[in-house]
Design an enzyme around this catalytic site. Structure first.
Site, PDB file in Angstrom:
ATOM      1  N   LYS A 150       3.112  10.888   7.995  1.00 59.29           N
ATOM      2  CA  LYS A 150       2.593  10.317   9.039  1.00 59.29           C
ATOM      3  C   LYS A 150       3.237  10.683  10.259  1.00 59.29           C
ATOM      4  O   LYS A 150       2.876  12.140  10.728  1.00 59.29           O
ATOM      5  CB  LYS A 150       2.481   8.836   9.169  1.00 59.29           C
ATOM      6  N   ASP A 152       9.410   2.900   1.326  1.00 60.43           N
ATOM      7  CA  ASP A 152       8.403   3.823   1.857  1.00 60.43           C
ATOM      8  C   ASP A 152       8.453   3.462   3.347  1.00 60.43           C
ATOM      9  O   ASP A 152       7.995   2.214   3.815  1.00 60.43           O
ATOM     10  CB  ASP A 152       7.014   3.202   1.040  1.00 60.43           C
ATOM     11  N   PHE A 160       0.855  -0.967   0.051  1.00 63.27           N
ATOM     12  CA  PHE A 160       0.085  -0.013  -0.014  1.00 63.27           C
ATOM     13  C   PHE A 160       0.809   1.439   0.108  1.00 63.27           C
ATOM     14  O   PHE A 160       1.843   1.489   1.018  1.00 63.27           O
ATOM     15  CB  PHE A 160      -0.828  -0.033   1.247  1.00 63.27           C
TER      16      PHE A 160
END
Length: 465
Positions: free
Chosen positions: A281, A254, A169
């Protein structure tokens, strides 16, 4: 004096007057949810609660009920809610200089770039690009990969393929979505940007077979959070580094969910230097920010002036928030606390009847259940005063603020047997009324079987959602 001038003067002389903007924002959860349904696009489904304030690891809903936040905005609120130092820095910066276009820079932007390069052990010539979110950081990385084309003998681009992993994802904008593996997310928006291939997760030989001199880049997550907190096998990252280096492909890591102390280290990929890394985040402690770090002069020169940009990326407030977050993590020994609290929590959860496997690192934790009750467990946990997340029919995820204490972790572990019992009872009641639920049927919105804060998509046969 104009009305605008009067308002400005009032706010400057009496800052509390600004609170009048919020005076009308009262009402019950039921009231707010009705208004939500009438005014907001339904991409997130129906919210489970209306949250109105937070402090530390606790949030309160519009009806006054407290919850221990064990999801942290999905690994975002690194310092918890309303951290006094973070809020002070944001307020101070906004009162000084809030936004400038990318025709200009600011001290906080430069200082944050330097700090990220230092923390990541970046060699000379490395650079940083700032964005506003994880998917934007991955879009920048996607474009970076497209610039690593080389030239074939016939004059056409040589490296046109990009490799990602099954279960990946990387975001929901089109480039990042092309890197994301889940068909339920991809199918409504196809055709997606081409050239992306997904190979078996964690299989070094599959990676070796896929990567040759036609591959521009390989994207990996050290831990696949949306797939249920699934770490790459030991040695995979180093093998990926060796394989990509030999083929002239970029290794892009990532770390949107795993970076900035989430796993008990600054970065989950520490020990392996990639060509690029994406962050978001937890970087801003709750303030929107994303970053792409490119390592070394060669990779950092792939994107040149005019080839990428952003309006808000790297603005003074976001970069000040990030500097504040990094300062608190570094100055208060949070990395060690995350390691200790995470190990304590994982060990304790593993002893709970009905839990079959616990995975993760630091305070990014996934655990599997014997029964397909994870969405129902999310609902039961809310009733018990805990915020958690289901990533599939059998899997629950925890990504609490990094400041979580062992005592707070224990309060959840003590409640977990009752939460699971309530989930089984709710599942049994539902099955008696509607018939057995299918493992591949749609998950419920209240169970939050969706990931990345999104409304639920149908669970796949792989059990990912």
């Amino acid at each position: 004096m104009s009305d605008v001038s009067q308002i400005q003067t009032q706010i400057q002389t009496n800052p509390s007057a600004a609170e009048t903007v919020l005076d009308g924002l009262t009402g019950s959860s039921e009231d707010w949810l009705q208004r939500y349904g009438s005014s907001l696009m339904g991409v997130f489904g129906t919210p489970q609660r209306v949250l109105v304030r937070g402090s530390g690891c606790t949030v309160w809903d519009a009806d006054g009920k407290p919850y221990l936040d064990l999801l942290g905005g999905i690994a975002v609120n690194a310092l918890g809610h309303a951290h006094p130092f973070l809020t002070s820095v944001i307020s101070s910066q906004l009162a000084t200089l809030g936004h400038v276009s990318n025709f200009f820079t600011s001290p906080t932007q430069v200082a944050l770039a330097e700090k990220l390069l230092q923390l990541s052990g970046a060699p000379v010539g490395s650079k940083v690009f700032f964005a506003n979110s994880g998917t934007e950081a991955n879009e920048a990385a996607f474009k970076l990969a497209r610039r690593n084309t080389g030239t074939a003998a016939d004059g056409n681009p040589q490296r046109t393929r990009i490799i990602a992993l099954e279960g990946a994802f990387h975001g929901r904008t089109l480039g990042a979505l092309a890197l994301t593996a889940k068909k339920a997310y991809r199918a409504p928006f196809e055709p997606l940007p081409g050239g992306v291939e997904h190979i078996a997760f964690g299989d070094v030989e599959a990676l070796r077979a896929a990567v040759d001199d036609t591959v521009a880049a390989v994207f990996v997550e050290p831990i696949q959070g949306e797939a249920g907190v699934v770490p790459l096998p030991a040695g995979y990252l180093q093998a990926a580094r060796d394989i990509t280096s030999a083929a002239g492909a970029l290794l892009i890591v990532d770390e949107v969910q795993t970076g900035i102390g989430r796993t008990g280290a600054w970065f989950a990929s520490e020990g392996v230097l990639p060509d690029a890394m994406t962050l978001a985040k937890g970087l801003g402690g709750g303030f929107p920010v994303g970053a792409l770090i490119t390592f070394g002069e060669s990779v950092s020169s792939l994107l040149t002036a005019g080839q990428h940009g952003t309006t808000f990326g790297g603005n003074p407030v976001a970069t000040a928030a990030s500097l504040a977050t990094l300062h608190v993590i570094e100055s208060t020994g949070l990395l060690e606390q995350v390691q200790q609290t995470g190990e304590h929590l994982r060990t304790a959860v593993a002893t709970v009847p009905g839990v079959t496997e616990v995975r993760g690192a630091g305070l990014l934790i996934g655990f599997d259940l014997a029964d397909e009750i994870a969405p129902a467990a999310v609902t039961a946990a809310l009733e018990a005063g805990f915020i958690i997340n289901a990533t599939g029919p059998r899997t629950l995820r925890l990504a609490p603020p990094l400041i979580l204490t062992a005592a707070q972790a224990d309060s959840f572990v003590d409640a977990l047997p009752g939460i699971l019992a309530a989930a089984r009872a709710a599942q049994d009641t539902s099955a008696a009324v509607t018939g057995p639920a299918s493992a591949t049927g749609p998950a419920t919105t209240n169970g939050q079987a969706a990931t990345n804060g999104q409304a639920p998509a149908p669970a796949t046969t792989e059990g990912k959602s």
